[in-house]
Design an enzyme around this catalytic site. Structure first.
Site, mmCIF file in Angstrom:
data_model
loop_
_atom_site.group_PDB
_atom_site.id
_atom_site.type_symbol
_atom_site.label_atom_id
_atom_site.label_comp_id
_atom_site.label_asym_id
_atom_site.label_seq_id
_atom_site.Cartn_x
_atom_site.Cartn_y
_atom_site.Cartn_z
ATOM 1 N N ASP A 222 13.995 7.366 6.956
ATOM 2 C CA ASP A 222 14.532 7.104 8.283
ATOM 3 C C ASP A 222 15.135 8.381 8.870
ATOM 4 O O ASP A 222 15.699 9.200 8.153
ATOM 5 C CB ASP A 222 15.604 6.011 8.192
ATOM 6 C CG ASP A 222 16.172 5.647 9.543
ATOM 7 O OD1 ASP A 222 15.439 5.037 10.351
ATOM 8 O OD2 ASP A 222 17.346 5.984 9.802
ATOM 9 N N GLU A 249 9.869 9.174 9.416
ATOM 10 C CA GLU A 249 9.938 8.634 10.776
ATOM 11 C C GLU A 249 10.332 9.754 11.725
ATOM 12 O O GLU A 249 11.480 10.180 11.770
ATOM 13 C CB GLU A 249 10.973 7.499 10.850
ATOM 14 C CG GLU A 249 11.140 6.929 12.242
ATOM 15 C CD GLU A 249 12.591 6.753 12.667
ATOM 16 O OE1 GLU A 249 12.817 6.181 13.748
ATOM 17 O OE2 GLU A 249 13.496 7.200 11.941
#
Length: 572
Positions: A222, A249
């Site tokens: 993330d 990401e």
């Protein structure tokens, strides 16, 4: 145009490249993103997930976060990496889930959050805080059972483990993005941003190794945009990476030439060995499926910068961040286009496709339980059936893309509001086999020098050699449409237009005419697929010249779920 891969050439290029990367490319199993699912729910559905054909499941962050907060974003505000305890479950339920999936031959991927911590306790940077530490001591039997590593009688982070406090204001500035805080505005002080010092990196490595020891085989990283590649490479050591699938990401608005791609994604791909979300391909698909776009762009998007290399690509049509963040919602496709895009990413050779299945109910539950929708199940079956096969594009134009996966399967996609018939040389098929469309069960066997495939309007077909039908045409429901204040001139009428094939897929020439039952009110009943969210509008169009739209209904689209029958109204 991309043709079947030259295996010898690939092997030569991969000298010195990890075998796990090549394995990933050869076996691009579909990942189920069980977004915000309770760990116990994933465990309970393990057999069903495996039966559909998923081989990997991505689950929400296994950390300590606010266990009383049901909002999805709370899972992305870590309080402590040393324990698993949050709204979705604890270490025991997480381990039970991993074990249940393993028993079905399904691997577990974990979403990890190591860029920042929670914004709580007056924006304190002492973690997990005195209250939590005292609870660890006073209820030691429970917390020791949830522990991944470390000594819970001590704290985790102190203020020296964080960057100086300031909110990111220029999201294209590398230094700001990798040192500042992600803030929400309106005086929000933001998420404390970790400084990758020795202590922080040691703790993060211990966390990742502990999850790997539990049976996790992949990590979604993330907020990878907000960490330096030096930091990432220091944490993801060779021993941690071994046998793991890693993907970052980094949200971009496109491929080569896009500022976010050039500044963040391209360096990430160049300076790490990880895969990444293929946001460049998402942009290419959105443009191609647009009424003014061309599916020829999807024939070989990597060749012109419209996709990242397939060996590094995590492909998707929607992520959890897109509908839940106002700044990314422009990337949502219509349901029809999303279906066609899924057929594309699950039919093609390159990339690892992922299916989002939501539990939050965003956008009227549009993506809830998508993992078991019949059309998705059909595509997973096709993807599994063509594993390892090469790809050759046979035909492309503005409306249509047809490609084969060696002789194992054939994909046809037609975005336009009328059917397309494409002739294909018989040498492209295995003439001993029946090719069965996994959606409808229609089949063909090639017995002549060529065969013409039919692709209905705004549809995809995925023919699998000696395949079996997964779904039959779905049940329909009658939807009553009303358009008020439809004042027209001679030769003009009011029509319904929308994001479904039956509503013309936003193409005026294919819109559905209503009747002036109580002029200027126009009504009509249209049969549409049950339990489907649709967007639509009223238009006034010339009856003879279908491209001559006199007036569009202003404002936002009308929306309705068809259910088992519904009524919906628009107005000029």
């Amino acid at each position: 145009m991309k043709f079947k891969k030259n295996t010898k050439l690939i092997n030569a290029c991969l000298l010195g490249t990890s075998l796990s990367i090549f394995s990933q490319f050869a076996n691009s199993d579909v990942i189920l993103h069980a977004f915000d699912w309770q760990y116990a729910d994933v465990e309970a559905k393990a057999a069903e997930i495996a039966a559909i054909g998923y081989k990997k499941v991505l689950v929400s962050p296994p950390i300590k976060s606010d266990s009383n907060n049901s909002e999805w974003w709370a899972r992305y505000q870590p309080q402590d990496l040393r324990v698993i305890n949050n709204y979705l479950g604890n270490k025991q339920t997480f381990q039970a889930m991993v074990d249940a999936l393993q028993a079905q031959g399904v691997e577990t991927y974990a979403d990890i959050v190591i860029n920042h911590t929670a914004n709580e306790r007056g924006n304190s940077t002492y973690f997990p805080g005195d209250t939590a530490t005292n609870d660890y001591i006073n209820n030691s039997s429970y917390w020791e059972a949830q522990k991944l590593f470390g000594d819970l009688s001590n704290g985790l982070y102190t203020p020296g483990d964080f960057h100086a406090e300031f909110c990111i204001s220029d999201w294209t500035n590398v230094w700001e993005s990798m040192n500042g805080r992600i803030c929400g505005g309106d005086g929000d002080r933001g998420l404390p941003d970790l400084d990758p010092n020795d202590n922080v990196r040691d703790l993060q490595r211990s966390y990742l190794q502990a999850l790997k020891n539990m049976g996790v085989t992949g990590f979604r990283i993330d907020a990878a945009k907000h960490m330096t590649t030096w930091h990432i490479n220091q944490v993801f050591t060779d021993s941690i990476k071994e046998g793991m699938y890693l993907f970052g990401e980094i949200i971009t608005g496109g491929g080569a030439g896009n500022a976010d791609y050039d500044t963040f994604l391209q360096p990430y791909l160049s300076e790490t060995s990880h895969s990444a979300y293929d946001f460049p391909l998402l942009k290419t698909m959105r443009d191609a499926f647009d009424a003014n776009g061309s599916l020829t762009a999807l024939a070989d998007p990597k060749s012109w910068g419209g996709a990242i290399d397939g060996m590094r690509a995590l492909t998707f049509t929607i992520t959890h961040d897109i509908p839940t963040n106002d700044g990314f919602r422009y990337q949502i496709m219509s349901e029809t286009n999303e279906h066609l895009a899924y057929a594309y990413i699950m039919g093609r050779q390159e990339g690892v496709p992922m299916v989002l299945s939501d539990t939050t109910g965003v956008d009227n539950g549009r993506w809830v339980d998508d993992y078991k929708q019949d059309n998705i199940k059909a595509m997973v079956k096709f993807n599994n059936g063509v594993q390892g096969a090469g790809e050759e594009v046979l035909y492309s134009d503005q409306c249509t893309l047809v490609f084969r996966r060696d002789q194992k399967g054939l994909v046809g996609i037609n975005k336009c509001g009328y059917e397309k018939n494409i002739s294909i040389d018989s040498g492209k098929f295995d003439t001993t086999k029946n090719y069965v469309d996994v959606f409808t069960g229609s089949s063909f066997k090639v017995t002549s020098s060529s065969y013409t495939v039919n692709i209905p309007a705004s549809s995809a077909r995925m023919w699998l050699a000696d395949g079996e039908v997964v779904i039959i045409d779905p049940t329909n429901a009658d939807v009553n449409f009303t358009c008020n204040n439809g004042y027209t001139n001679m030769g003009d009428s009011v029509y319904v237009i929308g994001d479904q094939t039956e509503l013309g897929n936003w193409q005026a020439a294919s819109a559905i005419k209503l009747d002036p039952t109580s002029y200027p009110t126009w009504t009509g009943t249209i049969s549409l697929t049950e339990n489907t969210n649709i967007a639509w509008k009223c238009i006034i169009r010339n009856e003879i010249n279908p491209s001559n739209v006199i007036e569009w209904q202003s404002g936002a689209d009308n929306t309705v779920n068809t259910g088992t029958g519904a009524s919906t109204t628009g107005s000029f």
